[in-house]
Design an enzyme around this catalytic site. Sequence first.
Site, PDB file in Angstrom:
ATOM      1  N   TYR A  68       0.845  -1.205   0.000  1.00  0.00           N
ATOM      2  CA  TYR A  68       0.000   0.000   0.000  1.00  0.00           C
ATOM      3  C   TYR A  68       0.883   1.258   0.000  1.00  0.00           C
ATOM      4  CZ  TYR A  68      -3.919   2.996   1.567  1.00  0.00           C
ATOM      5  OH  TYR A  68      -4.877   3.971   1.683  1.00  0.00           O
ATOM      6  N   LYS A 102       1.048   4.124  -2.857  1.00  0.00           N
ATOM      7  CA  LYS A 102       0.644   5.495  -2.520  1.00  0.00           C
ATOM      8  C   LYS A 102       1.807   6.470  -2.680  1.00  0.00           C
ATOM      9  CE  LYS A 102      -3.703   4.795  -1.544  1.00  0.00           C
ATOM     10  NZ  LYS A 102      -4.737   5.331  -2.449  1.00  0.00           N
TER      11      LYS A 102
HETATM   12  P1  NDP Z   1     -13.552   2.204   0.603  1.00  0.00           P
HETATM   13  O1  NDP Z   1     -13.034   0.839   0.847  1.00  0.00           O
HETATM   14  O2  NDP Z   1     -14.628   2.751   1.472  1.00  0.00           O
HETATM   15  O3  NDP Z   1     -14.029   2.354  -0.932  1.00  0.00           O
HETATM   16  C1  NDP Z   1     -13.180   1.937  -1.950  1.00  0.00           C
HETATM   17  C2  NDP Z   1     -13.775   2.323  -3.266  1.00  0.00           C
HETATM   18  O4  NDP Z   1     -12.863   1.913  -4.309  1.00  0.00           O
HETATM   19  C3  NDP Z   1     -15.098   1.644  -3.560  1.00  0.00           C
HETATM   20  O5  NDP Z   1     -15.902   2.540  -4.276  1.00  0.00           O
HETATM   21  C4  NDP Z   1     -14.686   0.476  -4.435  1.00  0.00           C
HETATM   22  O6  NDP Z   1     -15.712   0.066  -5.325  1.00  0.00           O
HETATM   23  C5  NDP Z   1     -13.557   1.099  -5.228  1.00  0.00           C
HETATM   24  N1  NDP Z   1     -12.652   0.126  -5.826  1.00  0.00           N
HETATM   25  C6  NDP Z   1     -11.804  -0.710  -5.188  1.00  0.00           C
HETATM   26  N2  NDP Z   1     -11.136  -1.462  -6.070  1.00  0.00           N
HETATM   27  C7  NDP Z   1     -11.555  -1.077  -7.299  1.00  0.00           C
HETATM   28  C8  NDP Z   1     -11.226  -1.487  -8.604  1.00  0.00           C
HETATM   29  N3  NDP Z   1     -10.314  -2.436  -8.856  1.00  0.00           N
HETATM   30  N4  NDP Z   1     -11.861  -0.892  -9.630  1.00  0.00           N
HETATM   31  C9  NDP Z   1     -12.784   0.081  -9.403  1.00  0.00           C
HETATM   32  N5  NDP Z   1     -13.138   0.508  -8.197  1.00  0.00           N
HETATM   33  C10 NDP Z   1     -12.517  -0.070  -7.139  1.00  0.00           C
HETATM   34  O7  NDP Z   1     -12.253   3.149   0.641  1.00  0.00           O
HETATM   35  P2  NDP Z   1     -12.031   4.632   1.192  1.00  0.00           P
HETATM   36  O8  NDP Z   1     -13.141   5.491   0.787  1.00  0.00           O
HETATM   37  O9  NDP Z   1     -11.635   4.544   2.594  1.00  0.00           O
HETATM   38  O10 NDP Z   1     -10.711   5.041   0.382  1.00  0.00           O
HETATM   39  C11 NDP Z   1     -10.754   5.738  -0.837  1.00  0.00           C
HETATM   40  C12 NDP Z   1      -9.329   6.087  -1.223  1.00  0.00           C
HETATM   41  O11 NDP Z   1      -8.728   6.862  -0.175  1.00  0.00           O
HETATM   42  C13 NDP Z   1      -8.440   4.868  -1.408  1.00  0.00           C
HETATM   43  O12 NDP Z   1      -7.543   5.097  -2.468  1.00  0.00           O
HETATM   44  C14 NDP Z   1      -7.682   4.791  -0.102  1.00  0.00           C
HETATM   45  O13 NDP Z   1      -6.461   4.138  -0.245  1.00  0.00           O
HETATM   46  C15 NDP Z   1      -7.527   6.250   0.231  1.00  0.00           C
HETATM   47  N6  NDP Z   1      -7.302   6.518   1.630  1.00  0.00           N
HETATM   48  C16 NDP Z   1      -8.220   6.143   2.573  1.00  0.00           C
HETATM   49  C17 NDP Z   1      -7.994   6.409   3.904  1.00  0.00           C
HETATM   50  C18 NDP Z   1      -8.945   6.033   4.976  1.00  0.00           C
HETATM   51  O14 NDP Z   1      -8.601   6.210   6.159  1.00  0.00           O
HETATM   52  N7  NDP Z   1     -10.137   5.565   4.680  1.00  0.00           N
HETATM   53  C19 NDP Z   1      -6.741   7.066   4.329  1.00  0.00           C
HETATM   54  C20 NDP Z   1      -5.863   7.423   3.268  1.00  0.00           C
HETATM   55  C21 NDP Z   1      -6.146   7.151   1.974  1.00  0.00           C
HETATM   56  P3  NDP Z   1     -16.748  -1.139  -4.942  1.00  0.00           P
HETATM   57  O15 NDP Z   1     -17.802  -0.506  -4.074  1.00  0.00           O
HETATM   58  O16 NDP Z   1     -17.272  -1.566  -6.248  1.00  0.00           O
HETATM   59  O17 NDP Z   1     -15.963  -2.177  -4.225  1.00  0.00           O
END
Ligand code: NDP
Length: 244
Positions: free
Chosen positions: A152, A156
């Site tokens: 990860y 990132k």
């Molecule tokens: P969630 O797990 O809540 O949501 C992830 C989203 O990404 C979903 O909409 C999922 O779609 C989609 N997704 C995952 N894999 C794929 C793929 N292969 N193709 C298309 N869509 C995909 O994550 P967060 O909202 O927490 O995180 C969003 C971003 O922010 C990420 O990049 C994460 O790394 C980053 N982030 C999050 C933090 C946190 O504390 N939450 C902190 C720092 C960064 P589906 O619903 O179809 O599965």
Amino acid sequence: MSEFADKVVLVTGGTRGIGRACAEYFARMGAKVALCGRTAETAETAAAQIGHGAIGVQADIGAPSAVDAMIKTVTDTLGSISILVNNAGITRDGLLMRMKDTDWDSVIATNLSGTFYCCRAAVRGMIKQRYGRIINISSVIGLRGQAGQTNYAAAKAGLIGFTKSIAQELGARNITANVVAPGYIQTDMTAGLSEDVQKGILDRIPAGRLGIGEDIAGVVGFLASGAASYITGAVLPVDGGLAM
Ligand code: NDP
């Protein structure tokens, strides 16, 4: 009228969490929003719940042909993409010595290569219209590293070098590219953390709370706005002070 009225915005991973908050933000501002998720059903359901004409599109962003098809669908349906929020991401945590190839590969494919595929496909239209805003969602983990998250953190951190490079390639074409590095945000991704771990994290956050999706959406909106037109290649931590 909002400056985003009728601008076409694509948010990857817009079905839930941070991406959903971003999609809602732009939809409320009158933009034409497309959000993508892994299944048509989740993407379309989220879009219908958001309303304001938002559409849901299916793609596994780790697959280049699926991304090309998804960008074509968005462009054919809503018009050329002006604002691209590369947000979709996953975690597959594990210590280095035990990390499986599939856990490494899937995180790099989704969190890093997916952003490359989306930018490559969307930037053609931005160059033509001499306007574009690209916002890539990294993480404080990409800045600081984290035991158990080599895959990860590498993805990132990779996003940061990638974004700075496209900022240089595209700057003269009125296309900006910036990184938002969230801290710990309350979403499905962090819901699995034990109470002990959450408490340990909270103790390290000067703001004294975890973030929410809207904390990130507001900053993404700012970076997409005219007020930020002279900001490119920047990395903005949005983490309640965690990374300082
Ligand atoms: P969630 O797990 O809540 O949501 C992830 C989203 O990404 C979903 O909409 C999922 O779609 C989609 N997704 C995952 N894999 C794929 C793929 N292969 N193709 C298309 N869509 C995909 O994550 P967060 O909202 O927490 O995180 C969003 C971003 O922010 C990420 O990049 C994460 O790394 C980053 N982030 C999050 C933090 C946190 O504390 N939450 C902190 C720092 C960064 P589906 O619903 O179809 O599965």
